[in-house]
Write a protein that holds these residues in place. Structure first.
Motif, short mmCIF file in Angstrom:
data_model
loop_
_atom_site.label_atom_id
_atom_site.label_comp_id
_atom_site.label_asym_id
_atom_site.label_seq_id
_atom_site.Cartn_x
_atom_site.Cartn_y
_atom_site.Cartn_z
N ALA A 141 29.64 46.12 41.57
CA ALA A 141 29.08 45.41 42.72
C ALA A 141 30.16 44.63 43.44
N ARG A 142 31.11 44.09 42.68
CA ARG A 142 32.21 43.33 43.28
C ARG A 142 33.36 43.26 42.29
N VAL A 143 34.58 43.20 42.81
CA VAL A 143 35.77 42.92 42.01
C VAL A 143 36.32 41.58 42.47
N ILE A 144 36.41 40.63 41.54
CA ILE A 144 36.92 39.30 41.83
C ILE A 144 38.30 39.16 41.21
N VAL A 145 39.29 38.88 42.02
CA VAL A 145 40.65 38.67 41.56
C VAL A 145 40.99 37.20 41.71
N VAL A 146 41.23 36.53 40.60
CA VAL A 146 41.65 35.12 40.61
C VAL A 146 43.17 35.12 40.55
N ASP A 147 43.80 34.74 41.65
CA ASP A 147 45.24 34.90 41.85
C ASP A 147 45.95 33.57 41.67
N GLN A 148 46.51 33.36 40.47
CA GLN A 148 47.24 32.12 40.21
C GLN A 148 48.66 32.17 40.76
N GLY A 149 49.05 33.32 41.29
CA GLY A 149 50.31 33.42 42.01
C GLY A 149 50.15 33.06 43.48
N LEU A 194 45.51 42.96 50.49
CA LEU A 194 45.27 44.19 49.74
C LEU A 194 43.80 44.32 49.37
N LEU A 195 43.21 43.23 48.91
CA LEU A 195 41.80 43.27 48.54
C LEU A 195 40.91 43.50 49.75
N GLU A 196 41.29 42.95 50.89
CA GLU A 196 40.53 43.21 52.11
C GLU A 196 40.54 44.70 52.43
N ASP A 230 33.11 46.09 47.07
CA ASP A 230 33.24 44.72 47.57
C ASP A 230 34.29 43.97 46.76
N THR A 231 35.06 43.13 47.42
CA THR A 231 36.12 42.38 46.74
C THR A 231 36.08 40.91 47.12
N LEU A 232 36.66 40.08 46.25
CA LEU A 232 36.81 38.65 46.54
C LEU A 232 38.14 38.19 45.97
N TRP A 233 38.98 37.63 46.83
CA TRP A 233 40.26 37.06 46.43
C TRP A 233 40.09 35.56 46.25
N VAL A 234 40.41 35.05 45.08
CA VAL A 234 40.27 33.63 44.77
C VAL A 234 41.65 33.07 44.45
N PRO A 235 42.37 32.52 45.44
CA PRO A 235 43.67 31.91 45.13
C PRO A 235 43.47 30.63 44.33
N ASN A 250 37.58 31.90 33.72
CA ASN A 250 36.41 31.04 33.94
C ASN A 250 36.09 30.88 35.42
N ARG A 251 37.11 30.77 36.27
CA ARG A 251 36.85 30.65 37.71
C ARG A 251 36.26 31.94 38.25
N GLY A 252 36.72 33.06 37.73
CA GLY A 252 36.14 34.34 38.16
C GLY A 252 34.68 34.45 37.78
#
Length: 294
Positions: free
Chosen positions: A39-47, A55-57, A65-70, A81-83
């Protein structure tokens, strides 16, 4: 080239914590090529790399569906945990930016979770062809673990799935820095003690990429040893006699790996054993002193 459409599983979100490694692209491509999209891929990006957001867009525009979480935080447990906090589906599957899912990974993970909602699901972790990796799990037989093991608990953090409600009940991953790379092992132990089984499903598989050079692997072994010790130390402070026995077993097995590696001329095995022999006790001391989460 836009991949052909896939069925979308509305019950499963995939969470990927990353420090911003370029290997992430291979993981996203593997999920695009899968038999079923999440349903969605969530990438929590600590970089905090804006190019990963772009890229996720791009991926989201042509497939799932994607979500980028810096995130300015550090530590895999915090990323995971944030993801999970951003996930809105019944189930969440977790992998890492250096673990490439098999084409049917989403499909098989979701199937196992639906049939075993009260368990944590984990699976095979294969090595890339000709690559040296730090951890593989290659058994072909299904198992269900219901109590802690003396050597280890069968949970691979780069290949696991769990109902979101169950993860919330367990309290998520322990974010204490003293067990920075032992967070999945600690979760498995805590889950088993709470009566939550761990189902090992061999058909749910990923490939662990071997990107570290020799010096980086040795440092990671040391980090693993200190973190494992941190996990043990926190439970020893609580009077956990089983963990005391497990710590002794780990130390003896590390001494054996060190010795056997030297006798056989196996530098990798010797480096692993040496790192655990020298790092486990300082890690236990750090865990004992820790007043961090969990």
């Amino acid at each position: 080239m836009t991949p052909p459409g896939r069925p979308v599983d509305p019950d499963l979100t995939v969470v990927i914590p990353t420090l911003g490694r370029d290997l992430l692209r291979r993981v996203l491509e593997a999920l695009e090529a899968g038999t079923v999209w999440p349903a969605r891929v969530i990438v929590v990006d600590q970089g905090q790399r804006p190019d990963l957001g772009l890229l996720l867009e791009d991926v989201g525009a042509r497939s799932y569906d994607t979500l980028w979480v810096p995130s300015g935080e550090r530590g895999r447990a915090r990323g995971v945990n944030r993801g999970f906090a951003h996930a809105a589906t019944r189930f969440v599957a977790l992998t890492d930016d250096d673990c490439v899912p098999y084409p049917d990974w989403v499909e098989r993970m979701a199937d196992r979770l639906r049939r075993n909602e009260g368990a944590i699901v984990t699976g095979r972790v294969e090595a890339g062809e000709g690559e040296v990796v730090l951890s593989v799990v290659t058994e072909r037989g299904e198992t269900v673990q219901r109590r802690p093991g003396l050597r280890f608990d069968r949970l691979s953090g780069g290949n696991m799935g769990i109902a979101k409600a169950l993860m919330e009940r367990l309290g998520g991953l322990d974010e204490d820095p003293c067990l920075r790379t032992a967070e999945d092992g600690e979760l498995g132990y805590r889950a088993l003690r709470a009566g939550v089984p761990i189902l090992y499903a061999p058909e749910v598989a990923v490939t662990h990429l071997g990107w570290r050079r020799e010096a980086e692997r040795e440092e990671q072994y040391r980090d693993y040893a200190r973190s494992q010790g941190g996990f043990f130390g926190k439970y020893l402070r609580r009077g956990d006699a089983f963990i005391a026995l497990r710590a002794a077993v780990h130390l003896l097995r590390a001494l054996r790996r060190w010795g056997v590696g030297r006798l056989r001329g196996d530098a990798e095995l010797a480096a692993n054993g040496r790192a655990y022999v020298l790092g486990l006790l300082p890690g236990i001391a750090a865990g004992w002193r820790s007043e961090g989460p969990g």
